[in-house]
Design a protein around this motif. Sequence first.
Motif, PDB file in Angstrom:
ATOM      1  N   MET A   1      54.658  27.090  90.694  1.00 59.35           N
ATOM      2  CA  MET A   1      53.597  27.820  91.366  1.00 59.35           C
ATOM      3  C   MET A   1      54.081  29.251  91.629  1.00 59.35           C
ATOM      4  O   MET A   1      55.133  29.459  92.201  1.00 59.35           O
ATOM      5  CB  MET A   1      53.279  27.121  92.678  1.00 59.35           C
ATOM      6  CG  MET A   1      52.164  27.692  93.426  1.00 59.35           C
ATOM      7  SD  MET A   1      51.768  26.494  94.703  1.00 59.35           S
ATOM      8  CE  MET A   1      50.937  27.428  95.855  1.00 59.35           C
ATOM      9  N   SER A   2      53.314  30.212  91.199  1.00 60.97           N
ATOM     10  CA  SER A   2      53.722  31.608  91.384  1.00 60.97           C
ATOM     11  C   SER A   2      52.884  32.269  92.473  1.00 60.97           C
ATOM     12  O   SER A   2      51.750  31.878  92.728  1.00 60.97           O
ATOM     13  CB  SER A   2      53.582  32.375  90.082  1.00 60.97           C
ATOM     14  OG  SER A   2      52.241  32.388  89.673  1.00 60.97           O
ATOM     15  N   ALA A   3      53.465  33.273  93.085  1.00 61.17           N
ATOM     16  CA  ALA A   3      52.780  33.980  94.166  1.00 61.17           C
ATOM     17  C   ALA A   3      51.830  35.021  93.586  1.00 61.17           C
ATOM     18  O   ALA A   3      52.027  35.532  92.495  1.00 61.17           O
ATOM     19  CB  ALA A   3      53.801  34.656  95.057  1.00 61.17           C
ATOM     20  N   ASP A   4      50.806  35.331  94.348  1.00 59.92           N
ATOM     21  CA  ASP A   4      49.837  36.366  93.989  1.00 59.92           C
ATOM     22  C   ASP A   4      50.566  37.714  93.910  1.00 59.92           C
ATOM     23  O   ASP A   4      51.297  38.084  94.839  1.00 59.92           O
ATOM     24  CB  ASP A   4      48.753  36.383  95.066  1.00 59.92           C
ATOM     25  CG  ASP A   4      47.740  37.487  94.885  1.00 59.92           C
ATOM     26  OD1 ASP A   4      47.544  37.932  93.746  1.00 59.92           O
ATOM     27  OD2 ASP A   4      47.129  37.890  95.892  1.00 59.92           O
ATOM     28  N   PRO A   5      50.389  38.459  92.828  1.00 55.83           N
ATOM     29  CA  PRO A   5      51.083  39.757  92.683  1.00 55.83           C
ATOM     30  C   PRO A   5      50.801  40.720  93.835  1.00 55.83           C
ATOM     31  O   PRO A   5      51.672  41.482  94.249  1.00 55.83           O
ATOM     32  CB  PRO A   5      50.551  40.310  91.370  1.00 55.83           C
ATOM     33  CG  PRO A   5      50.053  39.132  90.616  1.00 55.83           C
ATOM     34  CD  PRO A   5      49.609  38.128  91.640  1.00 55.83           C
ATOM     35  N   ARG A   6      49.592  40.685  94.375  1.00 55.54           N
ATOM     36  CA  ARG A   6      49.261  41.575  95.500  1.00 55.54           C
ATOM     37  C   ARG A   6      50.081  41.205  96.738  1.00 55.54           C
ATOM     38  O   ARG A   6      50.601  42.069  97.426  1.00 55.54           O
ATOM     39  CB  ARG A   6      47.765  41.502  95.808  1.00 55.54           C
ATOM     40  CG  ARG A   6      47.351  42.464  96.908  1.00 55.54           C
ATOM     41  CD  ARG A   6      45.880  42.415  97.141  1.00 55.54           C
ATOM     42  NE  ARG A   6      45.208  42.942  95.949  1.00 55.54           N
ATOM     43  CZ  ARG A   6      43.920  43.157  95.863  1.00 55.54           C
ATOM     44  NH1 ARG A   6      43.140  42.884  96.876  1.00 55.54           N
ATOM     45  NH2 ARG A   6      43.381  43.632  94.766  1.00 55.54           N
ATOM     46  N   ARG A   7      50.203  39.910  96.989  1.00 50.42           N
ATOM     47  CA  ARG A   7      50.997  39.476  98.144  1.00 50.42           C
ATOM     48  C   ARG A   7      52.480  39.811  97.965  1.00 50.42           C
ATOM     49  O   ARG A   7      53.162  40.171  98.923  1.00 50.42           O
ATOM     50  CB  ARG A   7      50.815  37.991  98.396  1.00 50.42           C
ATOM     51  CG  ARG A   7      49.446  37.658  98.963  1.00 50.42           C
ATOM     52  CD  ARG A   7      49.374  36.194  99.356  1.00 50.42           C
ATOM     53  NE  ARG A   7      48.090  35.847  99.860  1.00 50.42           N
ATOM     54  CZ  ARG A   7      47.745  35.937 101.147  1.00 50.42           C
ATOM     55  NH1 ARG A   7      48.604  36.371 102.021  1.00 50.42           N
ATOM     56  NH2 ARG A   7      46.538  35.581 101.523  1.00 50.42           N
ATOM     57  N   LEU A   8      52.968  39.680  96.744  1.00 49.08           N
ATOM     58  CA  LEU A   8      54.356  40.059  96.482  1.00 49.08           C
ATOM     59  C   LEU A   8      54.577  41.549  96.709  1.00 49.08           C
ATOM     60  O   LEU A   8      55.606  41.953  97.264  1.00 49.08           O
ATOM     61  CB  LEU A   8      54.754  39.683  95.052  1.00 49.08           C
ATOM     62  CG  LEU A   8      55.066  38.218  94.807  1.00 49.08           C
ATOM     63  CD1 LEU A   8      55.345  37.972  93.331  1.00 49.08           C
ATOM     64  CD2 LEU A   8      56.251  37.771  95.646  1.00 49.08           C
ATOM     65  N   ALA A   9      53.616  42.370  96.307  1.00 50.66           N
ATOM     66  CA  ALA A   9      53.722  43.811  96.521  1.00 50.66           C
ATOM     67  C   ALA A   9      53.742  44.131  98.015  1.00 50.66           C
ATOM     68  O   ALA A   9      54.516  44.981  98.471  1.00 50.66           O
ATOM     69  CB  ALA A   9      52.577  44.538  95.829  1.00 50.66           C
ATOM     70  N   ILE A  10      52.914  43.437  98.783  1.00 43.28           N
ATOM     71  CA  ILE A  10      52.887  43.627 100.235  1.00 43.28           C
ATOM     72  C   ILE A  10      54.227  43.219 100.836  1.00 43.28           C
ATOM     73  O   ILE A  10      54.792  43.925 101.677  1.00 43.28           O
ATOM     74  CB  ILE A  10      51.724  42.826 100.859  1.00 43.28           C
ATOM     75  CG1 ILE A  10      50.378  43.411 100.421  1.00 43.28           C
ATOM     76  CG2 ILE A  10      51.833  42.794 102.382  1.00 43.28           C
ATOM     77  CD1 ILE A  10      49.193  42.518 100.726  1.00 43.28           C
ATOM     78  N   LEU A  11      54.758  42.094 100.413  1.00 41.96           N
ATOM     79  CA  LEU A  11      56.046  41.608 100.911  1.00 41.96           C
ATOM     80  C   LEU A  11      57.162  42.602 100.597  1.00 41.96           C
ATOM     81  O   LEU A  11      57.966  42.954 101.470  1.00 41.96           O
ATOM     82  CB  LEU A  11      56.370  40.237 100.310  1.00 41.96           C
ATOM     83  CG  LEU A  11      57.740  39.658 100.645  1.00 41.96           C
ATOM     84  CD1 LEU A  11      57.877  39.409 102.140  1.00 41.96           C
ATOM     85  CD2 LEU A  11      57.973  38.371  99.866  1.00 41.96           C
TER      86      LEU A  11
END
Length: 90
Positions: free
Chosen positions: A1-11
């Motif tokens: 399961m991969s994380a949403d790219p937008r959420r990764l950018a926020i993190l």
Amino acid sequence: MSADPRRLAILHTLMDVQKGRDLDQALGELRATIDDTQGFGVAAEQVRGAVQYRDRYAHIVACFSKRSSSTDAVVEAVLALSLHELLTHQ
């Protein structure tokens, strides 16, 4: 399961700010990765809120956690973002 790219950018943006990077510069780079204005507004609010209320969120985690506090920057950033989203968004 991969994380949403937008959420990764926020993190990653939050983690950069926690390491001492200027908030406005970090948000400027975040804006380049998010193409729509509304999406950037939400993302910027999440980062700003997590930074602004970081100590409050750490206190909440400490009150309810049975473990000693984490020194892992990723864990602390994820918890701050999650708590900010849960406590401020309807």
